[in-house]
Design a protein around this motif. Structure first.
Motif, PDB file in Angstrom:
ATOM      1  N   GLN A 153       0.853  -1.191   0.000  1.00 53.06           N
ATOM      2  CA  GLN A 153       0.000   0.000   0.000  1.00 53.06           C
ATOM      3  C   GLN A 153       0.886   1.238   0.000  1.00 53.06           C
ATOM      4  N   TRP A 183      -8.189  -6.227  -0.630  1.00 51.89           N
ATOM      5  CA  TRP A 183      -7.367  -7.028  -1.538  1.00 51.89           C
ATOM      6  C   TRP A 183      -8.063  -8.349  -1.837  1.00 51.89           C
ATOM      7  N   LEU A 190      -5.405  -5.612  -5.893  1.00 46.19           N
ATOM      8  CA  LEU A 190      -6.247  -4.654  -5.170  1.00 46.19           C
ATOM      9  C   LEU A 190      -7.643  -4.665  -5.780  1.00 46.19           C
TER      10      LEU A 190
END
Length: 817
Positions: A153, A183, A190
């Protein structure tokens, strides 16, 4: 069954969400990690000491000290199915698996050379998600020490991780800026983002087992439940509980039921809190210059947000028709309206027309009030100008004074309950009264100092004024004169509130005291210290609670009005009174509640019991109802009126009733013994049976104690009293001695000057029934003449007192007229 929470270096266990049942003390530093573990709980402090506690006995089961340089514990996890084992993550990046029963290190994981921020068990056995400070999430198999998948991230360290367990292979991860990433574990990519889920870092998150619900919380003082039922996999807010993310600046009760408190905070939001239940709380949102643009930009990039609200006023009248709240913002000239029904910012922005295009920096709104009808808002500016606006249309309806109402800044505005007068206070030290409709100046009062703020109690027409010299004045708006002045605060007065009946004025100051002033007596009747100064106060319209907000505190505290449910002696406090520190309402251990303070106040507040006789010369009446004595002389008339026109018919089958003795207190007749020989001759001894009253009067002739027969007579009804007094004469089975005893009982009542009304009534009935016998007996005549003298003396004295009182009353009436 239990909830564990740590505060500083102490760990508490809560039951039923409010009662502290266990306290664990042993840490030397602040606890920052907790892990429930069956019958035990594990806590880790910032000094790197891990302690395993036995939950029930509150004793240490195990203590492990780690070296901060090599292994600083930053995350704790109990892997599923791993008996007696815990997994520890460190700031150095390595992980360790420990058996806490045998106190052995089973395995060390080398890690990824980055600090571990969080550990979370995956739905699959042996699989753990590891969050790193770099924003990486490692899904790792701890049985084989193998990495299964890796994610990254871009929003900073991973603060929390959770897995869905309702059949969807989804992992959620939180970030320090309030975003949540979802996720897809099957496709290893993602899936979607939930931006601005919280305005601060995500502190914790957890999917509800077997359901598409995610619970999150953060340092913005909010907890939210998200449901994943829409397309694209993103979540929407199902329900939430939230408070202010920055301390409240102003609180006021909304409506007359005392159930809603409106609160404005430094975070720019206006919220409504319920005193009944949290489910009725609602947020009216943040103030914004342009609401649509604000929504597009999001919380972080919002340049349209208005400054925090400093003062606001609300009214329930017409709140379903148009906006019912008007608010001033810090250093901002425009006042905003808010709609309580729609729980959102209103349609109008109230400001003078000449500032519609450009907004001056040095001119801002300082005071606001709304009329009791909900139609008009009155706004005071820092330049001394006071304007009136229509709440429905937002149209400017005029201003007070030619150019401005005051020379200095407006410190307060107030409208009376009937929209007749408007009162304004200026920093130059003047209070001005204006006619609401015609805008004419009626009266001007010069104050001793510059006012800090004003508050009007509309029902009683009392105006409270707080000054910059820390004193308080109370002004009557009818006579326009100062009726009370209070001094005693040693700091700036932050807020004032009146009790619903207008008898108390409660003030809070920066000297950390909250004082209650009694207006009728002009005295301080209550004062207590708090550890943090109260910024704002509000008394419930029903008088049951006092609400307060404090410096650097997010909560609103409710104080109970003890005078509603217990005896409180409201005596003035002495001049040298030292207020005691009162802890703010919170959850505390049940066994450690300090009741010493309550005991002291109970000892001081002794209940006043009125004496039986108020004075030697004064006369006391009985507390019996009038129906028990007033109609004694008219009983024959009453019986005649109540006599039925037709004789009562005997029912065919009369029901069985247990026979009772006549009287106010029902008593059953004792069963008579059956005799073998039934005689038809009437026993005259039964007819001549003496009553309890008769017996008591006979005994009183020798003892001279008449309390017992008097109490017995007081317990009887009018008809029974007549029967008893008839039975005192010789033809009714009585005697001259008993009649003399009765007259002496009346004499005792007149001597002691109590039950004066009963003495008159009983004596009048006695004389009516037995006048012929009394005139023929010299002993009784002598006693009656003595009673007559007593009565005359007492009545002449009473008549003098009545005449004096009537004269004084007539004089006072004529003086007032």
């Amino acid at each position: 069954m239990l909830i564990f929470a740590s505060y500083d270096n102490i760990l508490h266990a809560f039951a039923r969400n409010k009662e502290v049942v266990h306290t664990y003390e042993g840490h030397k530093a602040r606890i920052h990690l907790l892990q429930p573990f069956g019958d035990h709980v594990i806590s880790v402090d910032v000094d790197n000491v891990l302690i395993v506690w036995d939950i029930q006995s509150e004793e240490e089961y195990l203590q492990v000290d780690f070296d901060k340089a090599t292994f600083a514990v930053s995350a704790v996890l109990h892997p599923s199915t791993y008996l007696n084992k815990i997994l520890l993550g460190s700031e150095q990046g390595s992980l360790q698996l420990w058996n806490i029963r045998s106190n052995k290190l089973l395995y060390s994981f080398p890690g990824w050379h980055l600090a571990v921020t969080t550990l979370e068990q995956a739905p699959a056995v042996d699989v753990v998600a590891v969050g790193l400070v770099s924003g990486h999430i490692i899904v790792h198999n701890i049985k084989f020490d193998e990495t299964l998948m890796k994610f990254q991230q871009d929003w900073g360290p991973i603060t929390a991780i959770s897995f869905r367990t309702d059949g969807h292979p989804v992992m959620a991860a939180g970030s320090p800026i309030g975003h949540i990433a979802l996720w897809d574990l099957e496709e290893k990519k993602l899936m979607c983002q939930m931006q601005d889920a919280h305005s601060t870092a995500i502190a914790g998150m957890s999917f509800v087992p077997g359901e598409p619900l995610l619970i999150t919380n953060g340092a913005d003082n909010a907890i939210r439940v998200w449901i994943f039922d829409g397309p694209g996999g993103t979540g929407r807010v199902l329900r939430s509980r939230m408070g202010h993310s920055a301390p409240p600046t102003k609180i006021r009760y909304h409506g007359q039921n005392g159930e809603q408190i409106l609160s404005a905070g430094q975070d720019g939001t206006l919220q409504s809190f319920s005193t009944v239940h949290e489910k009725f709380n609602k947020s009216l949102g943040r103030g914004s210059i342009n609401k649509k643009k604000s929504k597009k930009k999001g919380l972080k990039l919002d340049t349209m947000a208005l400054p925090p609200i400093t003062v606001f006023a609300s009214e329930v009248a017409h709140q379903s028709d148009w906006d019912s709240i008007v608010a001033c913002h810090q250093g901002y000239i425009t006042c905003t309206t808010w709609n309580y029904q729609k729980t959102s910012m209103g349609a109008h922005k109230l400001r003078p027309e000449e500032f519609s295009k450009h907004k001056p920096i040095d001119i801002y709104a300082t005071a606001v009030d709304i009329t009791s009808c909900g139609n008009f808002a009155v706004i005071g500016l820092s330049t001394g100008r006071v304007d009136v606006y229509n709440m429905q249309s937002g149209i400017h309806r005029g201003r007070y004074g030619k150019e401005r109402a005051h020379e200095g800044a407006i410190r307060g505005v107030a409208v009376d309950g009937l929209n007749q007068l408007i009162i304004t206070a200026g920093s130059e030290g003047l209070i001005k009264f204006w006619k609401f409709k015609t805008k004419d100046l009626v009266y001007t009062t010069e104050l001793s100092s510059s006012p800090n703020g004003i508050l009007l109690h509309r029902d009683s027409g009392i105006l409270g004024i707080a000054f910059d010299d820390f004193s308080i004045s109370v002004l009557d708006i009818e006579t326009r004169k100062t009726v009370r002045t209070f001094s005693g605060h040693h700091g700036r007065i932050n807020d004032m509130t009146f009790s619903p009946d207008g008898r108390w004025l409660i003030t809070s100051s920066m000297d950390c005291t909250i004082k209650t002033w009694d207006l009728p007596s002009g005295c301080l009747i209550d004062c207590f210290l708090v550890d943090s100064a109260a910024v704002s106060l509000a008394m419930s319209p029903t008088g049951d609670f006092l609400a307060s907000t404090h410096v650097d505190d997010l909560g609103i505290y409710l104080w109970s009005n003890r005078s509603l449910y217990s005896l409180v002696s409201l005596r003035p406090l002495p001049a040298d009174y030292e207020p005691s520190m009162v802890t703010r309402p919170s959850t505390c251990p049940v066994q450690d509640v300090d009741v010493a303070g309550d005991e002291e106040t109970c000892d001081e507040m002794v209940e006043y019991v009125s004496p039986e006789q108020l004075g030697e010369q004064l006369v006391t009446l009985s507390s019996l109802p009038e129906s028990r004595w007033k109609n004694l002389l008219s009983l024959d008339v009453i019986k005649k009126k109540n006599k039925p026109r037709e004789p009562p018919k005997v029912p065919k089958s009369a029901p069985f009733f247990i026979p009772t003795v006549p009287g106010l207190i029902p008593r059953y007749i004792a069963p008579e013994e059956e005799s073998d020989t039934q005689s038809k001759v009437v026993n005259l001894g039964v007819l001549a049976q003496k009553s309890d009253f008769y017996i008591h009067l006979e005994e009183a002739l020798s003892t001279n104690e008449y309390t017992a027969p008097l109490n017995l007579l007081k317990s009887l009804g009018p008809s029974n009293i007549e029967i008893e007094l008839r039975g005192l004469a010789p033809e009714g089975g009585g005697s001259m001695e008993v009649m003399l005893s009765f007259l002496r009982m009346i004499g005792m009542m007149l001597n002691k000057k109590y039950n004066f009304d009963l003495a008159q009534a009983y004596l009048a009935l006695f004389l009516k029934l037995h006048l012929k016998i009394l005139s023929s007996e010299p002993n009784l005549l002598e006693e009656i003449s003595r009673l007559s003298t007593q009565l005359e003396e007492t009545w002449i004295y009473l008549q003098t007192l009545f005449n004096q009182s009537l004269c004084v009353l007539t004089y006072m009436k004529s003086a007032l007229l």
